[in-house]
Write a protein that holds these residues in place. Structure first.
Motif, PDB file in Angstrom:
ATOM      1  N   VAL A   1     -71.262  78.653 -32.636  1.00 56.85           N
ATOM      2  CA  VAL A   1     -70.540  79.938 -32.657  1.00 56.85           C
ATOM      3  C   VAL A   1     -71.071  80.854 -31.564  1.00 56.85           C
ATOM      4  O   VAL A   1     -70.298  81.485 -30.827  1.00 56.85           O
ATOM      5  CB  VAL A   1     -70.679  80.600 -34.040  1.00 56.85           C
ATOM      6  CG1 VAL A   1     -70.101  82.024 -34.008  1.00 56.85           C
ATOM      7  CG2 VAL A   1     -69.992  79.784 -35.111  1.00 56.85           C
ATOM      8  N   ALA A   2     -72.390  80.930 -31.425  1.00 60.97           N
ATOM      9  CA  ALA A   2     -72.984  81.826 -30.431  1.00 60.97           C
ATOM     10  C   ALA A   2     -72.652  81.381 -29.013  1.00 60.97           C
ATOM     11  O   ALA A   2     -72.324  82.212 -28.146  1.00 60.97           O
ATOM     12  CB  ALA A   2     -74.498  81.869 -30.624  1.00 60.97           C
ATOM     13  N   LEU A   3     -72.731  80.080 -28.742  1.00 63.53           N
ATOM     14  CA  LEU A   3     -72.425  79.586 -27.392  1.00 63.53           C
ATOM     15  C   LEU A   3     -70.962  79.833 -27.048  1.00 63.53           C
ATOM     16  O   LEU A   3     -70.633  80.228 -25.917  1.00 63.53           O
ATOM     17  CB  LEU A   3     -72.750  78.095 -27.301  1.00 63.53           C
ATOM     18  CG  LEU A   3     -74.247  77.739 -27.337  1.00 63.53           C
ATOM     19  CD1 LEU A   3     -74.427  76.223 -27.456  1.00 63.53           C
ATOM     20  CD2 LEU A   3     -74.955  78.256 -26.090  1.00 63.53           C
ATOM     21  N   ALA A   4     -70.057  79.596 -28.004  1.00 61.44           N
ATOM     22  CA  ALA A   4     -68.629  79.824 -27.756  1.00 61.44           C
ATOM     23  C   ALA A   4     -68.357  81.311 -27.505  1.00 61.44           C
ATOM     24  O   ALA A   4     -67.576  81.679 -26.618  1.00 61.44           O
ATOM     25  CB  ALA A   4     -67.805  79.322 -28.948  1.00 61.44           C
ATOM     26  N   ALA A   5     -69.011  82.180 -28.278  1.00 59.59           N
ATOM     27  CA  ALA A   5     -68.806  83.622 -28.099  1.00 59.59           C
ATOM     28  C   ALA A   5     -69.299  84.074 -26.732  1.00 59.59           C
ATOM     29  O   ALA A   5     -68.622  84.834 -26.020  1.00 59.59           O
ATOM     30  CB  ALA A   5     -69.541  84.385 -29.208  1.00 59.59           C
ATOM     31  N   ALA A   6     -70.479  83.609 -26.318  1.00 53.75           N
ATOM     32  CA  ALA A   6     -71.033  84.008 -25.024  1.00 53.75           C
ATOM     33  C   ALA A   6     -70.173  83.494 -23.875  1.00 53.75           C
ATOM     34  O   ALA A   6     -69.986  84.174 -22.857  1.00 53.75           O
ATOM     35  CB  ALA A   6     -72.464  83.494 -24.887  1.00 53.75           C
ATOM     36  N   MET A   7     -69.642  82.282 -24.021  1.00 57.21           N
ATOM     37  CA  MET A   7     -68.793  81.728 -22.957  1.00 57.21           C
ATOM     38  C   MET A   7     -67.512  82.540 -22.805  1.00 57.21           C
ATOM     39  O   MET A   7     -67.078  82.837 -21.682  1.00 57.21           O
ATOM     40  CB  MET A   7     -68.473  80.254 -23.267  1.00 57.21           C
ATOM     41  CG  MET A   7     -67.671  79.571 -22.181  1.00 57.21           C
ATOM     42  SD  MET A   7     -68.608  79.514 -20.620  1.00 57.21           S
ATOM     43  CE  MET A   7     -67.344  78.871 -19.504  1.00 57.21           C
ATOM     44  N   GLN A   8     -66.916  82.926 -23.915  1.00 56.35           N
ATOM     45  CA  GLN A   8     -65.690  83.711 -23.858  1.00 56.35           C
ATOM     46  C   GLN A   8     -65.950  85.107 -23.299  1.00 56.35           C
ATOM     47  O   GLN A   8     -65.157  85.623 -22.509  1.00 56.35           O
ATOM     48  CB  GLN A   8     -65.058  83.816 -25.253  1.00 56.35           C
ATOM     49  CG  GLN A   8     -63.905  84.791 -25.357  1.00 56.35           C
ATOM     50  CD  GLN A   8     -62.736  84.438 -24.436  1.00 56.35           C
ATOM     51  OE1 GLN A   8     -62.529  83.262 -24.100  1.00 56.35           O
ATOM     52  NE2 GLN A   8     -61.985  85.446 -24.020  1.00 56.35           N
ATOM     53  N   GLU A   9     -67.070  85.716 -23.677  1.00 53.81           N
ATOM     54  CA  GLU A   9     -67.335  87.099 -23.285  1.00 53.81           C
ATOM     55  C   GLU A   9     -67.774  87.225 -21.828  1.00 53.81           C
ATOM     56  O   GLU A   9     -67.375  88.170 -21.138  1.00 53.81           O
ATOM     57  CB  GLU A   9     -68.409  87.703 -24.196  1.00 53.81           C
ATOM     58  CG  GLU A   9     -68.025  87.804 -25.668  1.00 53.81           C
ATOM     59  CD  GLU A   9     -66.899  88.792 -25.925  1.00 53.81           C
ATOM     60  OE1 GLU A   9     -66.525  89.546 -25.001  1.00 53.81           O
ATOM     61  OE2 GLU A   9     -66.390  88.816 -27.055  1.00 53.81           O
ATOM     62  N   SER A  10     -68.609  86.314 -21.354  1.00 53.70           N
ATOM     63  CA  SER A  10     -69.193  86.508 -20.019  1.00 53.70           C
ATOM     64  C   SER A  10     -69.218  85.257 -19.161  1.00 53.70           C
ATOM     65  O   SER A  10     -69.724  85.294 -18.032  1.00 53.70           O
ATOM     66  CB  SER A  10     -70.639  87.001 -20.173  1.00 53.70           C
ATOM     67  OG  SER A  10     -71.434  85.965 -20.734  1.00 53.70           O
ATOM     68  N   GLY A  11     -68.692  84.130 -19.687  1.00 50.59           N
ATOM     69  CA  GLY A  11     -68.839  82.877 -18.955  1.00 50.59           C
ATOM     70  C   GLY A  11     -70.291  82.428 -18.924  1.00 50.59           C
ATOM     71  O   GLY A  11     -70.716  81.759 -17.980  1.00 50.59           O
ATOM     72  N   LEU A  12     -71.059  82.827 -19.961  1.00 52.91           N
ATOM     73  CA  LEU A  12     -72.485  82.517 -20.061  1.00 52.91           C
ATOM     74  C   LEU A  12     -73.271  83.060 -18.859  1.00 52.91           C
ATOM     75  O   LEU A  12     -74.240  82.469 -18.410  1.00 52.91           O
ATOM     76  CB  LEU A  12     -72.716  81.005 -20.207  1.00 52.91           C
ATOM     77  CG  LEU A  12     -72.610  80.452 -21.632  1.00 52.91           C
ATOM     78  CD1 LEU A  12     -72.659  78.929 -21.613  1.00 52.91           C
ATOM     79  CD2 LEU A  12     -73.711  81.005 -22.517  1.00 52.91           C
TER      80      LEU A  12
ATOM     81  N   GLN B   1     -68.177  89.961 -32.897  1.00 51.42           N
ATOM     82  CA  GLN B   1     -67.791  90.573 -31.628  1.00 51.42           C
ATOM     83  C   GLN B   1     -66.689  91.620 -31.757  1.00 51.42           C
ATOM     84  O   GLN B   1     -66.580  92.519 -30.932  1.00 51.42           O
ATOM     85  CB  GLN B   1     -67.325  89.485 -30.652  1.00 51.42           C
ATOM     86  CG  GLN B   1     -68.404  88.476 -30.269  1.00 51.42           C
ATOM     87  CD  GLN B   1     -69.555  89.129 -29.538  1.00 51.42           C
ATOM     88  OE1 GLN B   1     -70.639  89.271 -30.083  1.00 51.42           O
ATOM     89  NE2 GLN B   1     -69.325  89.538 -28.300  1.00 51.42           N
ATOM     90  N   ILE B   2     -65.852  91.508 -32.785  1.00 51.73           N
ATOM     91  CA  ILE B   2     -64.730  92.442 -32.996  1.00 51.73           C
ATOM     92  C   ILE B   2     -63.927  92.590 -31.696  1.00 51.73           C
ATOM     93  O   ILE B   2     -63.774  93.692 -31.140  1.00 51.73           O
ATOM     94  CB  ILE B   2     -65.212  93.828 -33.495  1.00 51.73           C
ATOM     95  CG1 ILE B   2     -66.294  93.669 -34.556  1.00 51.73           C
ATOM     96  CG2 ILE B   2     -64.044  94.624 -34.051  1.00 51.73           C
ATOM     97  CD1 ILE B   2     -65.867  92.964 -35.790  1.00 51.73           C
ATOM     98  N   SER B   3     -63.448  91.474 -31.197  1.00 48.88           N
ATOM     99  CA  SER B   3     -62.736  91.453 -29.917  1.00 48.88           C
ATOM    100  C   SER B   3     -61.250  91.758 -30.097  1.00 48.88           C
ATOM    101  O   SER B   3     -60.674  91.590 -31.179  1.00 48.88           O
ATOM    102  CB  SER B   3     -62.904  90.062 -29.285  1.00 48.88           C
ATOM    103  OG  SER B   3     -62.039  89.905 -28.174  1.00 48.88           O
ATOM    104  N   ALA B   4     -60.639  92.216 -28.996  1.00 50.09           N
ATOM    105  CA  ALA B   4     -59.186  92.431 -29.010  1.00 50.09           C
ATOM    106  C   ALA B   4     -58.436  91.107 -28.956  1.00 50.09           C
ATOM    107  O   ALA B   4     -57.216  91.083 -29.150  1.00 50.09           O
ATOM    108  CB  ALA B   4     -58.788  93.304 -27.823  1.00 50.09           C
TER     109      ALA B   4
END
Length: 334
Positions: free
Chosen positions: A233-244, A312-315
């Motif tokens: 979950v954390a790796l997927a979230a970071a990839m979506q938010e910043s491209g790691l 993350q509460i993303s749009a």
């Protein structure tokens, strides 16, 4: 001798006797005896016994107990109680400790309430009151996340209850307070879960920068006792938010590998751009300000994208799903 006879001849005998007596040394004691008057009856009086000063017993004044006391090296509960004239049982009760509890340097103990020999019983809590805290003794191998799971609470609640920080270290023998049911804000009910899209067969390769940041996320998660699903979950979230990537910019005031916002309580800009800090905040939140993944009730029963969105509460709540397959592959590599 003839000279002496010649010298003394003509001197009255009484004068010679007087001169002889005058030239003989006389001790002070003899003089005292000779000059002391004889008591009536012919018996000499006995000297008075020496006067002995009365002995004064000094009773130490008890030191009044302070409201709180900071433990120093070598302290024990019994020694602290004795120092301030308190009962050991009263000190244990005032601090929620047991007879087997271990105290440690720097720990703050409550002593003010312990001075009351028979405190009035506390009123029964109302049904709406927070459940009482429980004492727990740390054993070898314990982690805060493991203790929180075992007692049905959250890491943030344990930290807040015990005045600890995210950098605090627990050790075997330490007694910590376990709060009642978590008082963290309950998020609004989530919509009916939607099945996660099928993972794509392709996996995005990691650059050196991406690998470095992914390794930090995994290391932090494992130190907190997070299982494989939580790391994905954390790796997927970071990839979506910043491209790691550890970005110094983003939407509004978003920063770092998880694009966390200082204005939303995630920390200062300098903290958020520290990969270790931001990864820790993703998992356990910021006390009293944000919720981390481990604070989300039932996150293990959610899909990867739902669990990431809860933090993350993303749009774009469904955007994380497309990175699940890559995240699992990266975790296997790391």
């Amino acid at each position: 001798m003839p000279v002496i006879r010649r010298t003394t001849m003509g001197i009255p005998l009484a004068v010679v006797a007087a001169l002889t007596a005058a030239l003989q040394p006389t001790s002070a004691a003899t003089a005292d005896v000779r000059t002391s008057p004889e008591p009536l009856g012919g018996h000499r009086s006995r000297p008075a016994p020496p006067t002995v000063a009365p002995t004064t017993t000094i009773v130490p004044t008890a030191v009044s107990a302070p409201a709180t006391y900071t433990v120093v090296s070598g302290d024990t509960v019994s020694a602290i109680a004795g120092r301030f004239g308190l009962e050991v049982a009263a000190v244990l009760t005032a601090n929620g400790l047991q007879w087997s509890s271990v105290i440690y340097p720097g720990q703050s103990l409550v002593l003010g309430g312990a001075a009351e020999s028979s405190p009035a019983p506390a009123p029964a809590p109302a049904p709406t009151e927070k459940p009482a805290e429980r004492a727990y003794e740390v054993v070898a191998g314990d982690t805060l996340i493991g203790i929180a799971k075992k007692h049905g609470t959250t890491v943030s609640s344990i930290l807040e209850t015990n005045g600890l920080t995210r950098s605090s270290i627990i050790y075997p023998g330490q007694t910590i307070a376990i709060p009642g049911e978590a008082a963290a804000p309950v998020p609004a009910p989530a919509p009916e879960p939607v099945p996660s899209p099928a993972p794509t067969a392709e996996t995005t390769p990691l650059t050196s920068e991406m690998r470095s940041n992914a390794a930090v996320i995994v290391a932090v998660g494992r130190s907190l006792g997070v299982d494989e699903q939580g790391l994905v979950v954390a790796l997927a979230a970071a990839m979506q938010e910043s491209g790691l990537r550890n970005l110094d910019h983003g939407h509004a005031d978003s920063l770092g590998i998880f694009q966390q916002r200082p204005s939303q309580g995630w920390g200062s800009p300098e903290q958020i751009q520290d990969a270790t800090y931001s990864s820790t905040a993703f998992f356990v939140g910021v006390r009293g300000k944000t919720l981390g993944l481990l604070d989300v009730s039932g996150w293990r029963d959610m899909s990867v994208t739902e669990a990431a969105q809860a933090v993350q509460i993303s749009a774009y709540p469904d955007a994380y799903a497309k990175w699940e397959q890559s995240a699992r592959s990266w975790l296997a590599e790391l």
